[in-house]
Design a protein around this motif. Structure first.
Motif, PDB file in Angstrom:
ATOM      1  N   ALA A  93      71.608  20.040 120.230  1.00 35.89           N
ATOM      2  CA  ALA A  93      70.276  19.479 119.805  1.00 35.89           C
ATOM      3  C   ALA A  93      68.981  20.191 120.096  1.00 35.89           C
ATOM      4  N   ILE A  98      65.825  26.292 125.095  1.00 33.15           N
ATOM      5  CA  ILE A  98      64.893  25.054 125.491  1.00 33.15           C
ATOM      6  C   ILE A  98      65.830  24.065 126.413  1.00 33.15           C
ATOM      7  N   GLU A 197      64.779   8.264 123.618  1.00 31.06           N
ATOM      8  CA  GLU A 197      65.461   7.991 122.245  1.00 31.06           C
ATOM      9  C   GLU A 197      64.814   8.404 121.169  1.00 31.06           C
TER      10      GLU A 197
END
Ligand code: SAM
Length: 291
Positions: A93, A98, A197
């Motif tokens: 994701a 990163i 989220e």
């Protein structure tokens, strides 16, 4: 600014391709084109990326590249790139590298002049920062804090006088410990935003002093379930410029990161020709203000 629309897939090129951090609509058109047309997709988890490709009706070859095999697999991928293949690098994701694999591969490619093309896209840190209301002109990204208390406290202590906005990734089961440690090292009043989220149905952003945030999350476990980014206000110097000039303050801050307060004040006083009591009092006042 001039926009470009066409996407030519270059041979012998590594593409860095961000993927959504929750909301599938955040994939870019360019990412889809690259993922469809490169010779190979190097993925952190091939099952995970397989599902993403399937969702977008993309069929392509997948190759596993995760933190534990990155060095070993990089050699193979570099050979393929040197052979003329184009490769897309994705993580589970957000933006690869990163807090995700890829650094070793990219460094190798750059060292031997293999072309690396980065695509812009989703990244939880930047998404959270953009909505935090905290200064975004200067920020520092710290990734995950260590899981061991001592290491975590050491890092937080070193960041105590960091004036840029601070960004951390955090896991729900460590959040409370980290907040307690931040209070111990920085005092309870610093402003902090918990971004949770992001881009998903239960997205929430809550900002308060660290002590208030801690109280708030302790009231309800649902408030810290899922994926979390913390954005913290940088250190704001509460000093009258007539009392301590910026170079004295900088010496003090640097020495204080390495030495006990008394010694740091004594050395700073000597270096800048001021009394050590002035400095010592100044630091104690600062600490009192922070608590
Ligand atoms: N490469 C990713 C990026 O560009 O943001 C980060 C990968 S890192 C392994 C995963 C961490 O990113 C999570 O534990 C969480 O701290 C943060 N994160 C990822 N997605 C998130 C989201 N939707 N909301 C909040 N934080 C998120």
């Amino acid at each position: 600014m001039k926009y470009h629309y066409q996407e030519k897939i270059y041979a012998s090129t590594l593409y860095i391709v961000p993927t959504p951090i929750g909301n599938l609509n955040d994939i870019t058109q360019r990412a889809l084109t690259v993922l469809s047309h490169v010779d190979l997709v190097a993925a952190e988890d091939t099952r995970y990326t397989g599902l993403l490709l399937k969702h977008f009706s993309i069929k392509n070859k997948l190759f596993m590249l995760h933190v534990h095999n990155e060095q070993q697999k990089t050699k193979l991928l570099v050979e393929k790139l040197q052979d003329g293949k184009s490769i897309a690098l994705v993580s589970n994701a957000g933006t690869p590298l990163i807090n995700d694999p890829g650094y070793y591969l990219v460094r190798c490619c750059r060292e031997i002049n293999i072309r690396v093309i980065p695509l812009p896209g989703a990244c939880a840190a930047i998404t959270a920062l953009s909505a935090s209301g905290l200064p975004s002109n200067r920020f520092c990204y710290e990734g995950f804090l260590p899981s061991k208390t001592k290491a975590r406290r050491d890092i937080l202590r070193n960041l105590a006088y960091e004036s840029r906005t601070l960004i951390f990734y955090e896991s729900p089961h460590r959040l409370i410990y980290s907040l307690h440690d931040m209070i111990k090292e920085w005092g309870s009043k610093r402003y902090i935003v918990l971004a949770r989220e992001l881009t998903k149905s239960w997205e929430s952003l809550y900002g308060a002093s660290i002590e208030k945030l801690l109280e708030w999350v302790l009231e309800d476990k649902n408030r810290y379930k899922g994926e979390i980014v913390l954005i913290v206000k940088g250190y704001v110097k509460k000093v009258d410029a007539n009392i301590l000039d910026s170079s004295t303050l900088r010496t003090l801050i640097l020495l204080q990161q390495e030495l006990p307060l008394k010694i740091a004040s004594k050395l700073t006083a000597k270096i800048h020709g001021i009394t050590k009591n002035t400095l010592y009092k100044y630091v104690l006042n600062q600490q009192k203000d922070d608590k």
